[in-house]
Design a protein around this motif. Structure first.
Motif, short mmCIF file in Angstrom:
data_model
loop_
_atom_site.label_atom_id
_atom_site.label_comp_id
_atom_site.label_asym_id
_atom_site.label_seq_id
_atom_site.Cartn_x
_atom_site.Cartn_y
_atom_site.Cartn_z
N CYS A 286 0.84 -1.21 0.00
CA CYS A 286 0.00 0.00 0.00
C CYS A 286 0.87 1.26 0.00
CB CYS A 286 -0.90 0.03 1.22
SG CYS A 286 -1.95 -1.43 1.44
N ARG B 8 0.74 5.64 -1.38
CA ARG B 8 -0.02 6.71 -2.01
C ARG B 8 0.78 7.54 -3.01
NH1 ARG B 8 -0.83 11.00 3.02
NH2 ARG B 8 1.39 11.56 3.27
N ASP B 9 2.14 7.48 -2.92
CA ASP B 9 2.96 8.29 -3.81
C ASP B 9 3.26 7.54 -5.10
OD1 ASP B 9 4.80 10.78 -4.07
OD2 ASP B 9 6.09 9.08 -4.60
N SER B 10 2.76 8.04 -6.20
CA SER B 10 2.88 7.33 -7.47
C SER B 10 4.32 7.29 -8.00
CB SER B 10 1.96 7.96 -8.53
OG SER B 10 2.28 9.33 -8.71
N LYS C 86 -1.38 -1.56 -4.18
CA LYS C 86 -2.58 -0.76 -3.96
C LYS C 86 -2.16 0.69 -3.84
CE LYS C 86 -5.57 -4.29 -1.88
NZ LYS C 86 -6.60 -4.22 -2.94
N HIS C 87 -2.40 1.44 -4.93
CA HIS C 87 -2.04 2.85 -4.96
C HIS C 87 -3.20 3.68 -4.43
CE1 HIS C 87 -1.42 6.73 -7.45
NE2 HIS C 87 -0.76 6.82 -6.31
N GLY C 88 -2.95 4.44 -3.37
CA GLY C 88 -4.01 5.26 -2.78
C GLY C 88 -3.81 5.37 -1.29
N LEU C 89 -4.82 5.86 -0.61
CA LEU C 89 -4.74 6.00 0.84
C LEU C 89 -4.80 4.63 1.50
CD1 LEU C 89 -7.12 9.06 1.33
CD2 LEU C 89 -4.61 9.05 1.26
N GLU D 254 -7.98 3.47 3.39
CA GLU D 254 -9.07 3.01 2.51
C GLU D 254 -8.76 1.63 1.95
OE1 GLU D 254 -9.66 6.00 -0.46
OE2 GLU D 254 -10.31 7.53 1.00
N SER D 255 -7.52 1.39 1.58
CA SER D 255 -7.14 0.08 1.04
C SER D 255 -7.33 -1.02 2.08
CB SER D 255 -5.67 0.10 0.59
OG SER D 255 -5.47 1.02 -0.46
N SER E 71 -11.00 -1.69 2.67
CA SER E 71 -11.55 -2.43 1.54
C SER E 71 -11.24 -3.92 1.66
CB SER E 71 -10.97 -1.88 0.23
OG SER E 71 -11.39 -2.64 -0.87
#
Length: 278
Positions: A149, A151-153, A175-178, A181-182, A185
């Motif tokens: 996980c 968030r920085d692309s 899992k790219h994102g916060l 939230e990941s 999910s």
């Protein structure tokens, strides 16, 4: 006066050490640090024996090793770092934020924990350029899975490139994102208690929330490792009270009292706490 002038030419860390020692009773100073040279000239401090001793005599005056630069170089020389990890480390060292990368001795410990657990399903929260996640993926079985996980692309692209180079991309689910939230999910997807190992090295203010989610995802007997729990030593410095330091102090205190896990705080890197879910 001459001592004060000398101290002004010292590094911050040396100054703090000197001030602490000068304010302690003679016996406490002797127990805390042995000097081969005293404060002289340009405030040169050279510990003859890199030991520290707890102020509380009830700990038996046990001498505990305190890493010097030379001793840490020796530790690093005894790390079995795969070539691909060294390549990634050296590339990352030229990037902004390279200090966020775990050290080789930390990565080696993480990989060993995964092997000792015979782990097959792992989670990492906070990937950066992928040094720690690659170390874990390399020791996972071919059927293993690591959920990474981040968030920085930009940093994630570096990590994904090295997963490919190392031939472990089939083991890694990015899992790219916060991360919050990941993780939620994954919980909602019915993955509770299905992971063997997790490593947390992300936003310090979010540690408690991340930990609660990871505790739901990791099985009984599984392990969660949290990085930066000593936070440059600031967690023990009452004069430092920024948001992240306070968050880590509070997190450490809650973890100490949390009977859902067995814990061991170890002074490797910037401090890591190893938790085993009960």
């Amino acid at each position: 006066m001459s001592t004060g002038l000398a101290l002004n030419r010292c590094s911050v860390s040396v100054c703090r050490t000197a001030v602490t020692l000068l304010n302690r009773p003679t016996v406490s100073v002797a127990r805390s640090l042995k000097f081969s040279r005293r404060l002289i000239g340009n405030c040169s401090i050279a510990p003859a024996d890199p030991y520290v001793v707890a102020d509380d005599d009830k700990y038996g005056n046990k001498q505990v090793i305190s890493l010097t630069p030379r001793l840490y170089d020796y530790v690093l020389s005894n790390v079995r770092e795969p070539k691909i990890l060294r390549q990634l480390r050296e590339e990352t060292s030229k990037m902004r934020g390279s200090q966020m990368q775990v050290s080789p001795d930390q990565a080696q410990l993480l990989a060993m924990l995964v092997q000792m657990l015979a782990a097959e399903r792992c989670i990492e929260v906070g990937v950066y350029t992928g040094y720690s996640s690659l170390a874990v993926a390399l020791v996972l079985p071919e059927s293993g899975c690591l959920v990474a996980c981040e968030r920085d692309s930009n940093s994630l692209e570096v990590a994904k490139r090295y997963y490919e180079l190392a031939g472990v991309s089939h083991k890694v689910t990015v899992k790219h994102g916060l991360a919050a939230e990941s993780l939620m999910s994954m919980i909602q997807n019915g993955e509770e208690s299905s992971y063997d190992f997790a490593f947390l090295d992300a936003d310090k203010a979010m540690y408690q929330e991340y930990f609660e989610s990871l505790l739901r995802l990791v099985r009984v007997g599984g392990v969660i490792v949290i990085d930066n729990v000593l936070w440059h030593g600031w967690v023990a410095d009452s004069t430092v009270n920024d948001e992240r330091t306070i968050s880590l102090r509070n997190f450490n205190k809650k973890l100490m009292d949390d009977q859902r896990v067995s814990i061991s705080m170890v002074s490797i890197g910037d401090g890591m706490t190893i938790c085993r879910k009960r």
